[in-house]
Write a protein that holds these residues in place. Structure first.
Motif, PDB file in Angstrom:
ATOM      1  N   MET A  48     -56.728   9.632  -3.077  1.00  0.00           N
ATOM      2  CA  MET A  48     -56.016   8.415  -4.182  1.00  0.00           C
ATOM      3  C   MET A  48     -55.986   7.154  -2.953  1.00  0.00           C
ATOM      4  O   MET A  48     -56.081   7.008  -1.984  1.00  0.00           O
ATOM      5  N   SER A  49     -56.151   6.219  -3.887  1.00  0.00           N
ATOM      6  CA  SER A  49     -55.931   4.775  -3.456  1.00  0.00           C
ATOM      7  C   SER A  49     -54.381   4.462  -2.974  1.00  0.00           C
ATOM      8  O   SER A  49     -53.458   4.749  -3.864  1.00  0.00           O
ATOM      9  N   ALA A  50     -54.230   3.942  -1.783  1.00  0.00           N
ATOM     10  CA  ALA A  50     -52.918   3.567  -1.486  1.00  0.00           C
ATOM     11  C   ALA A  50     -52.504   2.206  -1.736  1.00  0.00           C
ATOM     12  O   ALA A  50     -51.207   1.692  -1.569  1.00  0.00           O
ATOM     13  N   MET A  51     -53.397   1.320  -2.397  1.00  0.00           N
ATOM     14  CA  MET A  51     -53.118  -0.049  -2.589  1.00  0.00           C
ATOM     15  C   MET A  51     -53.921  -0.417  -3.788  1.00  0.00           C
ATOM     16  O   MET A  51     -54.957   0.229  -4.262  1.00  0.00           O
ATOM     17  N   ASP A  52     -53.565  -1.599  -4.362  1.00  0.00           N
ATOM     18  CA  ASP A  52     -54.382  -2.122  -5.253  1.00  0.00           C
ATOM     19  C   ASP A  52     -55.522  -2.870  -4.718  1.00  0.00           C
ATOM     20  O   ASP A  52     -55.422  -3.805  -3.712  1.00  0.00           O
ATOM     21  N   GLY A  53     -56.669  -2.794  -5.394  1.00  0.00           N
ATOM     22  CA  GLY A  53     -57.895  -3.543  -5.001  1.00  0.00           C
ATOM     23  C   GLY A  53     -59.095  -3.117  -5.283  1.00  0.00           C
ATOM     24  O   GLY A  53     -59.242  -2.710  -6.595  1.00  0.00           O
ATOM     25  N   TYR A  54     -60.230  -2.813  -4.550  1.00  0.00           N
ATOM     26  CA  TYR A  54     -61.448  -2.126  -4.839  1.00  0.00           C
ATOM     27  C   TYR A  54     -61.774  -1.218  -4.327  1.00  0.00           C
ATOM     28  O   TYR A  54     -61.999  -1.186  -2.778  1.00  0.00           O
ATOM     29  N   ALA A  55     -62.420   0.102  -4.740  1.00  0.00           N
ATOM     30  CA  ALA A  55     -62.992   1.192  -4.043  1.00  0.00           C
ATOM     31  C   ALA A  55     -64.323   0.886  -3.707  1.00  0.00           C
ATOM     32  O   ALA A  55     -65.118   0.054  -4.547  1.00  0.00           O
ATOM     33  N   VAL A  56     -64.990   0.907  -2.474  1.00  0.00           N
ATOM     34  CA  VAL A  56     -66.287   0.566  -2.059  1.00  0.00           C
ATOM     35  C   VAL A  56     -66.788   1.843  -0.982  1.00  0.00           C
ATOM     36  O   VAL A  56     -65.990   2.641  -0.810  1.00  0.00           O
ATOM     37  N   ARG A  57     -67.833   1.422  -0.659  1.00  0.00           N
ATOM     38  CA  ARG A  57     -68.646   2.152   0.347  1.00  0.00           C
ATOM     39  C   ARG A  57     -68.407   1.361   1.525  1.00  0.00           C
ATOM     40  O   ARG A  57     -68.884   0.194   1.733  1.00  0.00           O
ATOM     41  N   THR A  94     -53.023   1.354  -6.991  1.00  0.00           N
ATOM     42  CA  THR A  94     -52.379   2.185  -6.318  1.00  0.00           C
ATOM     43  C   THR A  94     -52.039   3.648  -7.232  1.00  0.00           C
ATOM     44  O   THR A  94     -51.672   3.562  -8.234  1.00  0.00           O
ATOM     45  N   GLY A  95     -52.570   4.858  -6.453  1.00  0.00           N
ATOM     46  CA  GLY A  95     -52.522   6.123  -7.247  1.00  0.00           C
ATOM     47  C   GLY A  95     -53.554   6.407  -8.146  1.00  0.00           C
ATOM     48  O   GLY A  95     -53.753   7.691  -8.490  1.00  0.00           O
ATOM     49  N   GLY A  96     -54.677   5.507  -8.003  1.00  0.00           N
ATOM     50  CA  GLY A  96     -56.003   5.762  -8.788  1.00  0.00           C
ATOM     51  C   GLY A  96     -56.681   6.646  -8.063  1.00  0.00           C
ATOM     52  O   GLY A  96     -56.868   6.573  -6.720  1.00  0.00           O
ATOM     53  N   PRO A  97     -57.433   7.680  -8.392  1.00  0.00           N
ATOM     54  CA  PRO A  97     -58.211   8.567  -7.646  1.00  0.00           C
ATOM     55  C   PRO A  97     -59.587   7.997  -7.312  1.00  0.00           C
ATOM     56  O   PRO A  97     -60.026   7.046  -7.890  1.00  0.00           O
ATOM     57  N   LEU A  98     -60.049   8.113  -5.884  1.00  0.00           N
ATOM     58  CA  LEU A  98     -60.996   7.487  -5.331  1.00  0.00           C
ATOM     59  C   LEU A  98     -62.430   7.800  -6.245  1.00  0.00           C
ATOM     60  O   LEU A  98     -62.402   9.104  -6.156  1.00  0.00           O
ATOM     61  N   PRO A  99     -63.258   6.878  -6.500  1.00  0.00           N
ATOM     62  CA  PRO A  99     -64.291   7.654  -7.325  1.00  0.00           C
ATOM     63  C   PRO A  99     -65.358   8.400  -6.358  1.00  0.00           C
ATOM     64  O   PRO A  99     -65.508   7.988  -5.225  1.00  0.00           O
ATOM     65  N   ALA A 100     -66.294   9.123  -6.785  1.00  0.00           N
ATOM     66  CA  ALA A 100     -67.331   9.701  -6.167  1.00  0.00           C
ATOM     67  C   ALA A 100     -68.042   8.760  -5.478  1.00  0.00           C
ATOM     68  O   ALA A 100     -68.606   7.803  -6.188  1.00  0.00           O
ATOM     69  N   GLY A 101     -68.568   8.801  -4.235  1.00  0.00           N
ATOM     70  CA  GLY A 101     -69.356   7.829  -3.427  1.00  0.00           C
ATOM     71  C   GLY A 101     -68.535   6.849  -2.779  1.00  0.00           C
ATOM     72  O   GLY A 101     -69.199   6.274  -1.931  1.00  0.00           O
ATOM     73  N   ALA A 102     -67.351   6.630  -3.040  1.00  0.00           N
ATOM     74  CA  ALA A 102     -66.510   5.359  -2.154  1.00  0.00           C
ATOM     75  C   ALA A 102     -65.805   6.324  -1.222  1.00  0.00           C
ATOM     76  O   ALA A 102     -65.576   7.630  -1.334  1.00  0.00           O
TER      77      ALA A 102
END
Length: 404
Positions: A48-57, A94-102
């Motif tokens: 999960m994401s711990a912050m608001d932002g952008y999931a990246v590689r 925050t709390g959003g699941p990390l996408p596959a690949g990120a």
């Protein structure tokens, strides 16, 4: 007379933990776990994401500034179903699941939004701002051990572990009987040779605060037949606690009446002050703890002996007197053969730490000094005279509603 330590050991050795019952989580605060609380789920269930932002590689933002194309979003309670590819980012909260690949999060403060793209001004590393699956606990983990007294924080953890019910130790049923013709209940008419009794109500409050169920039997007169009849009210209780009538006067009947009707006596009289006439035995299936009649003696003995009994019944680990240390705030004379418990005020000196200053008068009928005390100074038998500034053992009083 036996020592305080021997008396406490013998009392607790004769007591066994009680059975258990299942309660709803909303009813479990202040109860004692009868078995380990085991997590039924993994938390978090996925990365999960711990912050608001952008999931990246992380590889895409190793060199900044860099522009990435935003291909979707992953809010808490939702998910981005695709797989993140090179040069892409997913808006995440925050709390959003990390996408596959990120494998990392760039916080929103470090990007500039440009339509369907983001300009990343500060890079990140793999795992940054990502809470991996099972970071808090995994299904099957023991989150709370057997014997734990459940706090507000524990209730929160049990809820997160998806435990709507908990198995806890049954509350001990403790019957309380005061004795003496001279005692009346608060609010009752007071005769010319009578005083208002406090022991029954204070002991009942003590039992409740320690996690038991108090059965207040009232005040028994100094009459053998009446005393026997009122003691019958303790049938089915796990423990009978009496106050008064356990000394050596001709009107102190509790000891004799109980023995006449089958009580097996373990000991009687302890080398302590206040509280010498303490009695312990068993009356049928009910354990009996006889306390002195003086109100301060009663509550000091409750702290030293009754609380460990309740903790043992509840299955709490290693009941003890919870002693600490402090510096003595006034000179004390040498002690005699009885372990002494002195009511004291506790202050804190920035340089020296805790300072315990005993009240000048320690009469066992003075409840007000007990109510205003912060601790008891514990002086062992035959302790030498102690000067102010000496380190002494103390028995601190609890805060909150327990207060002792």
């Amino acid at each position: 007379m036996i020592s305080v330590e021997e008396a406490r050991t013998r009392i607790c050795a004769a007591i066994r933990p009680l059975g258990s019952e299942q309660v709803g989580l909303g009813e479990a605060l202040g109860r004692v776990l009868a078995e380990d609380a085991v997590a039924r789920v993994t938390q978090p269930p996925a990365a999960m994401s711990a912050m608001d932002g952008y999931a990246v590689r992380a590889a895409d933002v190793a060199t900044v500034p860099v522009r990435l194309t935003v291909v979707g979003e992953a809010p808490a309670g939702g998910a981005f179903e695709g797989t993140l590819r090179a040069g892409e980012a997913v808006r995440i909260f925050t709390g959003g699941p990390l996408p596959a690949g990120a494998d990392s999060i760039v916080i929103q403060e470090n990007v500039t939004v440009e339509g369907d793209k983001v300009l990343v001004r500060e890079g990140t590393t793999a795992g940054r701002y990502v809470r991996p699956a099972g970071l808090d606990f995994k299904a099957g983990d023991v989150g709370l051990p057997c014997g734990r007294l459940l706090t507000v924080r524990d209730i929160g953890l049990a809820a997160a572990m998806n435990l709507p019910w908990l198995r806890v130790t049954r509350r001990p049923r403790i019957a309380i009987l005061s004795t003496g013709d001279e005692i009346v209940m608060p609010g009752e008419p007071i005769g010319p040779n009578q005083i208002v009794g406090s022991n029954g109500l204070s002991l009942a409050a003590f039992v409740t605060a320690c996690g038991g169920t108090a059965l207040h039997l009232g005040i028994a007169p100094d009459d053998r037949a009446a005393l026997k009849q009122m003691m019958a009210g303790a049938a089915g209780a796990d423990l009978l606690v009496t106050s008064g009538g356990a000394s050596v006067g001709e009107h102190d009947l509790v000891h004799g009446v109980l023995r006449e009707h089958g009580m097996s006596l373990d000991f009687w009289q302890i080398a302590m002050r206040p509280g010498k006439p303490v009695m312990f035995g068993r009356f049928g299936t009910t354990a009996v703890l006889g306390m002195p009649g003086n109100p301060v003696s009663t509550l000091v003995c409750a702290l030293v002996f009754l609380r460990p009994v309740i903790e043992t019944m509840l299955g709490q680990a290693e009941p003890d007197a919870r002693t600490a240390t402090a510096l003595l705030g006034a000179d004390l004379p040498a002690n005699d053969r009885r372990q002494d418990y002195l009511r004291a005020e506790l202050t804190y000196d920035p340089q020296r730490g805790a300072v315990a200053t005993p009240f000048g008068r320690q009469d066992s009928a003075m409840l007000r000094t007990l109510a205003h005390a912060d601790c008891l100074i514990v002086r062992p038998p035959y302790a030498e005279a102690a000067a102010a500034g000496t380190t002494v053992a103390i028995l601190p009083f609890s805060g909150g509603t327990i207060g002792i």
